[in-house]
Design an enzyme around this catalytic site. Structure first.
Site, PDB file in Angstrom:
ATOM      1  N   ALA A  72      -1.612  -4.150  -3.825  1.00 45.19           N
ATOM      2  CA  ALA A  72      -2.181  -5.677  -3.292  1.00 45.19           C
ATOM      3  C   ALA A  72      -2.074  -6.090  -5.158  1.00 45.19           C
ATOM      4  O   ALA A  72      -2.339  -5.337  -5.857  1.00 45.19           O
ATOM      5  CB  ALA A  72      -2.813  -5.712  -2.895  1.00 45.19           C
ATOM      6  N   GLY A 121      -1.754  -0.243  -1.485  1.00 43.46           N
ATOM      7  CA  GLY A 121      -1.059  -0.828  -0.676  1.00 43.46           C
ATOM      8  C   GLY A 121       0.480   0.072  -0.360  1.00 43.46           C
ATOM      9  O   GLY A 121       0.933   0.608   0.835  1.00 43.46           O
ATOM     10  N   GLU A 124       0.068   2.726   1.649  1.00 43.34           N
ATOM     11  CA  GLU A 124      -0.185   2.885   2.702  1.00 43.34           C
ATOM     12  C   GLU A 124       0.771   2.748   3.654  1.00 43.34           C
ATOM     13  O   GLU A 124       0.926   2.516   4.483  1.00 43.34           O
ATOM     14  CB  GLU A 124      -1.158   2.010   2.257  1.00 43.34           C
ATOM     15  CG  GLU A 124      -3.052   2.034   2.245  1.00 43.34           C
ATOM     16  CD  GLU A 124      -3.881   1.098   2.606  1.00 43.34           C
ATOM     17  OE1 GLU A 124      -4.832   0.901   3.235  1.00 43.34           O
ATOM     18  OE2 GLU A 124      -2.878  -0.284   1.284  1.00 43.34           O
ATOM     19  N   GLU A 144      -8.370   1.737  -4.822  1.00 45.01           N
ATOM     20  CA  GLU A 144      -9.648   0.686  -3.804  1.00 45.01           C
ATOM     21  C   GLU A 144     -10.638   1.213  -4.070  1.00 45.01           C
ATOM     22  O   GLU A 144     -12.020  -0.147  -4.463  1.00 45.01           O
ATOM     23  CB  GLU A 144      -8.995   0.535  -2.421  1.00 45.01           C
ATOM     24  CG  GLU A 144      -7.210  -0.229  -2.308  1.00 45.01           C
ATOM     25  CD  GLU A 144      -6.277   1.204  -1.296  1.00 45.01           C
ATOM     26  OE1 GLU A 144      -5.534   0.766  -0.772  1.00 45.01           O
ATOM     27  OE2 GLU A 144      -7.068   2.209  -2.179  1.00 45.01           O
TER      28      GLU A 144
END
Length: 265
Positions: A72, A121, A124, A144
């Site tokens: 992100a 991300g 992910e 994170e």
């Protein structure tokens, strides 16, 4: 979509060669970080690719050799968090989980070609994709926790299902990176190859899938994705329903015909 290139937002490029469309996250100066515009562009391109009957498989990669995606975009994320819980959930979680869910349930096979670091991300997305190939220099991390929150794009749920609870928690709770070989051991990627061979390996995998009927490929993807996280009896019902979908298709008819007409020794 047109071949070999399409008009797409500037942070996401797409080109088709034969039945394979390659989608590239194109923010190399930001390590291909996923700002909101890029996530929205990826969703738009995936809609185009799904509607393109000529595309039968997708390769998703990043621009350059340093990163698949650093995750992100922290600037966007910080602004949303400053706006409070409702805005953060709407901007970050809903958008990020929407992207990974779209990738996970896409009706055509998506092969992630991890060309460098896949953090947050980016990791992910790799978890959500049905298939992945990594360059030898690729690294993966769940950082994170260093920002004070758990993975928001589905990583707290998919990684334990792939790697097991304890191995997933080691990544999630430490934030420490792992190399491509370890990612292979954990089931995050299907193969590890030299960097120069990455896109070729991803395409070779796609071509092996393209040998089969599109209806069969879509049914296999859906049966596995929808059945893997439910009790076995429910999963068997999912399998039966997708078998039923394929029974009247040309793919089944031609497949049986080829088998029955083959030379017998």
């Amino acid at each position: 979509m047109t071949s070999p290139a399409t008009t797409t937002p500037t942070t996401v490029l797409a080109s088709r060669e034969g039945g394979v469309t390659t989608i590239t996250i194109d923010r190399p100066e930001k390590l291909n970080a996923l700002n909101y515009a890029t996530i929205d562009a990826l969703m738009s391109v995936l809609d185009q690719v799904e509607a393109d009957e000529e595309t039968r498989a997708v390769i998703l990669t990043g621009s350059g050799r340093r990163a698949f995606s650093a995750g992100a975009d922290i600037g966007d994320l910080a602004a949303s968090i400053a706006g409070g819980v409702d805005q953060a959930l709407r901007d970050v979680v809903r958008r990020g989980q929407g992207l990974t869910r779209r990738i996970e349930t896409f009706p055509k096979p998506i092969i992630v070609a991890v060309n460098g670091l896949a953090y947050g991300g980016g990791c992910e997305i790799t978890e959500a994709a049905p298939l992945a190939v990594a360059a030898e220099h690729a690294t993966f991390a769940k950082p994170e926790i260093t920002l004070g929150f758990p993975p928001p794009f589905g990583g707290s749920q998919r990684l334990p299902r792939l790697a097991g609870r304890k191995r997933a928690l080691e990544m999630i709770l430490t934030g420490d990176p792992i190399d491509a070989r370890r990612a292979y051991e954990l089931g995050l990627v299907n193969r590890v190859v030299p960097a120069d061979d990455l896109l070729g390996a991803a395409r070779e995998l796609a071509e092996r899938i393209l040998r089969h009927a599109p209806s069969a490929v879509s049914a296999c993807l859906a049966a596995v994705t929808r059945g893997v996280n439910v009790p076995i009896d429910e999963g068997l019902a999912v399998e039966a329903s997708w078998f039923a979908v394929t029974v009247p298709t040309d793919g089944v008819a031609s497949g049986l015909r080829r088998f029955l007409d083959r030379p017998r020794g």
